[in-house]
Motif scaffolding. Structure first.
Motif, PDB file in Angstrom:
ATOM      1  N   PHE A 179       0.689  -1.278  -0.259  1.00  0.00           N
ATOM      2  CA  PHE A 179       0.014  -0.139   0.078  1.00  0.00           C
ATOM      3  C   PHE A 179       1.137   1.186   0.314  1.00  0.00           C
ATOM      4  CE2 PHE A 179      -2.317  -2.997   1.765  1.00  0.00           C
ATOM      5  CZ  PHE A 179      -3.983  -3.240   0.391  1.00  0.00           C
ATOM      6  N   LEU A 180       0.951   1.765  -0.997  1.00  0.00           N
ATOM      7  CA  LEU A 180       1.710   2.994  -1.361  1.00  0.00           C
ATOM      8  C   LEU A 180       1.478   4.291  -1.063  1.00  0.00           C
ATOM      9  CD1 LEU A 180       3.286   2.073  -4.695  1.00  0.00           C
ATOM     10  CD2 LEU A 180       4.281   1.746  -2.386  1.00  0.00           C
TER      11      LEU A 180
ATOM     12  N   PRO B   6      -8.040  -3.624  -3.730  1.00  0.00           N
ATOM     13  CA  PRO B   6      -7.853  -1.800  -4.339  1.00  0.00           C
ATOM     14  C   PRO B   6      -6.941  -1.285  -3.493  1.00  0.00           C
ATOM     15  CG  PRO B   6      -8.150  -2.790  -1.589  1.00  0.00           C
ATOM     16  CD  PRO B   6      -7.752  -3.572  -2.499  1.00  0.00           C
ATOM     17  N   ALA B   7      -5.460  -1.306  -3.939  1.00  0.00           N
ATOM     18  CA  ALA B   7      -4.531  -1.077  -2.985  1.00  0.00           C
ATOM     19  C   ALA B   7      -4.329   0.704  -4.026  1.00  0.00           C
ATOM     20  CB  ALA B   7      -3.012  -1.289  -3.635  1.00  0.00           C
ATOM     21  N   GLU B   8      -4.404   0.102  -5.487  1.00  0.00           N
ATOM     22  CA  GLU B   8      -4.892   1.946  -6.294  1.00  0.00           C
ATOM     23  C   GLU B   8      -6.142   2.352  -5.816  1.00  0.00           C
ATOM     24  OE1 GLU B   8      -4.366   2.478 -11.091  1.00  0.00           O
ATOM     25  OE2 GLU B   8      -5.398   0.574 -10.554  1.00  0.00           O
ATOM     26  N   HIS B   9      -6.865   1.807  -5.335  1.00  0.00           N
ATOM     27  CA  HIS B   9      -7.362   2.845  -5.543  1.00  0.00           C
ATOM     28  C   HIS B   9      -8.479   3.957  -4.243  1.00  0.00           C
ATOM     29  CE1 HIS B   9      -9.848   0.299  -7.924  1.00  0.00           C
ATOM     30  NE2 HIS B   9     -10.817   0.378  -8.718  1.00  0.00           N
ATOM     31  N   TYR B  10      -7.507   3.098  -3.097  1.00  0.00           N
ATOM     32  CA  TYR B  10      -6.464   4.091  -2.479  1.00  0.00           C
ATOM     33  C   TYR B  10      -6.186   5.103  -2.326  1.00  0.00           C
ATOM     34  CZ  TYR B  10      -8.468   0.202   1.420  1.00  0.00           C
ATOM     35  OH  TYR B  10      -9.140  -0.877   1.839  1.00  0.00           O
ATOM     36  N   ARG B  11      -5.345   5.027  -2.906  1.00  0.00           N
ATOM     37  CA  ARG B  11      -3.902   6.159  -3.655  1.00  0.00           C
ATOM     38  C   ARG B  11      -4.901   7.305  -4.298  1.00  0.00           C
ATOM     39  NH1 ARG B  11       0.225   2.623  -7.064  1.00  0.00           N
ATOM     40  NH2 ARG B  11       0.997   5.137  -7.441  1.00  0.00           N
TER      41      ARG B  11
ATOM     42  N   ALA C 294      -6.249   2.179   4.405  1.00  0.00           N
ATOM     43  CA  ALA C 294      -6.504   3.213   3.945  1.00  0.00           C
ATOM     44  C   ALA C 294      -5.326   4.334   5.494  1.00  0.00           C
ATOM     45  CB  ALA C 294      -7.473   3.744   4.494  1.00  0.00           C
ATOM     46  N   MET C 295      -5.147   3.409   6.340  1.00  0.00           N
ATOM     47  CA  MET C 295      -3.989   4.610   7.059  1.00  0.00           C
ATOM     48  C   MET C 295      -2.151   4.197   6.271  1.00  0.00           C
ATOM     49  SD  MET C 295      -4.985   3.197  10.715  1.00  0.00           S
ATOM     50  CE  MET C 295      -3.838   3.805  11.971  1.00  0.00           C
ATOM     51  N   GLY C 296      -2.050   2.453   6.023  1.00  0.00           N
ATOM     52  CA  GLY C 296      -1.370   1.922   4.990  1.00  0.00           C
ATOM     53  C   GLY C 296      -0.825   2.999   3.531  1.00  0.00           C
ATOM     54  N   SER C 297      -1.917   3.858   2.935  1.00  0.00           N
ATOM     55  CA  SER C 297      -2.264   4.314   2.478  1.00  0.00           C
ATOM     56  C   SER C 297      -2.192   5.816   2.257  1.00  0.00           C
ATOM     57  CB  SER C 297      -2.718   4.385   0.993  1.00  0.00           C
ATOM     58  OG  SER C 297      -3.644   2.668   1.163  1.00  0.00           O
ATOM     59  N   ALA C 298      -0.879   6.067   3.910  1.00  0.00           N
ATOM     60  CA  ALA C 298      -1.072   8.036   3.768  1.00  0.00           C
ATOM     61  C   ALA C 298      -2.509   8.838   3.908  1.00  0.00           C
ATOM     62  CB  ALA C 298       0.279   8.371   3.829  1.00  0.00           C
TER      63      ALA C 298
ATOM     64  N   GLY D  68      -1.246  11.735   8.086  1.00  0.00           N
ATOM     65  CA  GLY D  68      -2.019  10.606   6.404  1.00  0.00           C
ATOM     66  C   GLY D  68      -0.161  10.374   6.758  1.00  0.00           C
ATOM     67  N   GLU D  69       1.115  11.061   7.437  1.00  0.00           N
ATOM     68  CA  GLU D  69       2.156   9.976   6.948  1.00  0.00           C
ATOM     69  C   GLU D  69       2.200   9.326   8.941  1.00  0.00           C
ATOM     70  OE1 GLU D  69       4.751  12.915   6.860  1.00  0.00           O
ATOM     71  OE2 GLU D  69       4.575  13.094   4.873  1.00  0.00           O
ATOM     72  N   ARG D  70       1.279   9.878   9.897  1.00  0.00           N
ATOM     73  CA  ARG D  70       1.596   9.119  10.908  1.00  0.00           C
ATOM     74  C   ARG D  70       0.340   7.554  11.105  1.00  0.00           C
ATOM     75  NH1 ARG D  70       0.162  12.610  16.121  1.00  0.00           N
ATOM     76  NH2 ARG D  70       2.425  13.791  14.948  1.00  0.00           N
ATOM     77  N   ASN D  71      -0.293   8.239  10.277  1.00  0.00           N
ATOM     78  CA  ASN D  71      -0.537   6.555  10.327  1.00  0.00           C
ATOM     79  C   ASN D  71       0.255   5.691   9.542  1.00  0.00           C
ATOM     80  OD1 ASN D  71      -3.300   7.817  11.275  1.00  0.00           O
ATOM     81  ND2 ASN D  71      -4.113   8.155   9.123  1.00  0.00           N
ATOM     82  N   ARG D  72       0.454   5.978   7.943  1.00  0.00           N
ATOM     83  CA  ARG D  72       1.044   4.751   7.415  1.00  0.00           C
ATOM     84  C   ARG D  72       2.943   4.614   8.995  1.00  0.00           C
ATOM     85  NH1 ARG D  72       2.722   3.327   2.423  1.00  0.00           N
ATOM     86  NH2 ARG D  72       5.051   3.069   2.371  1.00  0.00           N
ATOM     87  N   ASP D  73       2.927   5.641   9.493  1.00  0.00           N
ATOM     88  CA  ASP D  73       3.623   4.900   9.984  1.00  0.00           C
ATOM     89  C   ASP D  73       3.177   3.814  10.978  1.00  0.00           C
ATOM     90  OD1 ASP D  73       5.525   6.358   8.875  1.00  0.00           O
ATOM     91  OD2 ASP D  73       6.139   8.296  10.380  1.00  0.00           O
ATOM     92  N   ARG D  74       2.244   4.061  12.017  1.00  0.00           N
ATOM     93  CA  ARG D  74       1.707   3.276  12.737  1.00  0.00           C
ATOM     94  C   ARG D  74       1.617   1.509  12.004  1.00  0.00           C
ATOM     95  NH1 ARG D  74       0.107   3.304  17.552  1.00  0.00           N
ATOM     96  NH2 ARG D  74      -1.907   2.624  18.568  1.00  0.00           N
TER      97      ARG D  74
END
Length: 376
Positions: A176-177, A263-268, A289-293, A346-352
């Motif tokens: 998840f980018l 759904p990885a592309e759709h989150y982006r 969603a969190m992994g997608s920042a 979003g950045e904090r969610n991705r880190d978590r």
């Protein structure tokens, strides 16, 4: 050569939803470590198309459902014929399988509880609580994905701490980018490239309350020009489509993509992710969603507030006695109007997610529980 242990999975229904898709991913990751049989008590096996082709998985025909006693007897006969090494049951809808397995096996049963049906959103049914109290004490383990359910299992169901296992959901975070707008995807879906986009991912059933999502989005400040992207299918979709068609502030702005296996592309493409559920424990879509920042606006259900952390606490809306679409709308408007806030949260969610909710952590925990049950 010895054959791999045979795991019998019993679901109330095997459709592409949270527990079912988590099981599909675990089966793929286990590879040849186990053989698997899957039984859906209602006969629906829509999720079978997502099972890996390289793993030994059989879909069993469900016996006719005819009340608890008759269904339990039929499941007992099926288990005697199949001779599984371990029975894995999922949620209240598969409780007859727990009764059947208890009558045949010692403690080689692992029961999974992921949440509650709409009829138990406000209060658990006394009969079900008593059944869980009496029957689940005799299984090897009860697996729950949230601290909220862990507390309920111990305090309300009276289960001993030794059999309750908290295993939080996990995702392959590297897949998840961070969001980048995905302009090509937006064009395909008919979404303007610059429009703020609210996203929803989940099975469209009443307890997810996707209608609340649309009611909230209808009240977002019109000056923002927000659009809505809905991923998922289910019984609520016709009502959602009707509401989107007759509501002026939603007309032409709600995009239904249906169920999307990856759904990885759709989150982006999204700017904000929304959870509108009446009941939830630890939704996988939230982690994705969190992994997608993505920043998140949510109803206060299950472990969502704890998962998001203190920084997003003000964007978790309490579920009161009245319709909570207005508070969701206010928080969505606030989030969509502040790009720097979205970036920071979003950045904090991705880190978590990368720190605490990875697929490998979840896989290791399930492997440990199942191996322990097989040795019981």
């Amino acid at each position: 050569m010895p054959t791999a242990p045979h795991l019998l999975h019993v679901f109330s229904t095997f459709v592409p939803a949270g527990p079912e898709m988590r099981t599909v991913r675990l089966i793929e990751a286990f590879g040849s470590e186990f053989r698997h049989s899957i039984l859906a008590i209602d006969g629906r096996t829509d999720a079978r198309e997502h099972l890996p082709k390289t793993v030994d998985v059989r879909i069993l025909e469900a016996p006719p459902k005819a009340g608890t006693l008759a269904t339990t007897r039929r499941l007992r006969a099926l288990m005697k014929a199949e001779r599984p090494d371990l029975v894995l049951s999922y949620n209240w809808g598969a409780f007859d399988a727990v009764l059947a397995a208890r009558s045949l096996f010692s403690r080689r049963i692992v029961h999974h509880e992921d949440g509650f049906n709409p009829d138990e959103v406000l209060e658990q049914k006394r009969r079900r609580t008593l059944a869980r109290r009496l029957v689940l004490r005799g299984v090897h383990a009860v697996v729950v994905p949230s601290r909220n359910l862990e507390r309920i299992a111990k305090e309300t169901w009276g289960l001993p701490e030794s059999i309750v296992r908290w295993i939080p959901n996990g995702i392959r975070a590297e897949r998840f980018l961070p969001r980048d707008g995905r302009p090509e995807l937006r064009v395909r879906l008919g979404i303007p490239r610059a429009a703020p986009l609210v996203g929803f991912v989940g099975h469209l059933r009443p307890e997810k309350n996707p209608l609340r999502l649309l009611k909230a989005c209808a009240r977002i400040d019109p000056a923002l020009g927000a659009h809505v992207l809905v991923l998922g299918d289910g019984v609520e979709r016709p009502a959602m489509e009707a509401l989107a068609a007759k509501t002026p502030t939603l007309y032409g702005r709600v995009h239904f993509a249906g169920f999307v296996a990856d759904p990885a592309e759709h989150y982006r493409a999204m700017d904000v992710f929304c959870v509108s559920s009446d009941t939830e424990q630890m939704p996988v879509a939230l982690l994705e969603a969190m992994g997608s920042a993505l920043p998140v606006v949510s109803t206060d259900v299950g472990d969502v507030r704890a998962i998001l952390g203190e920084a997003q606490g003000s964007f978790v809306v309490p579920l009161g006695e009245h319709e909570s679409a207005w508070p969701l709308a206010e928080k969505l408007t606030e989030m969509l109007g502040d790009g720097e806030l979205r970036r920071r949260l979003g950045e904090r969610n991705r880190d978590r997610v990368h720190e605490s909710f990875t697929f490998d952590l979840m896989l290791g925990a399930y492997r440990k529980v199942y191996a322990g049950a097989l040795q019981a």
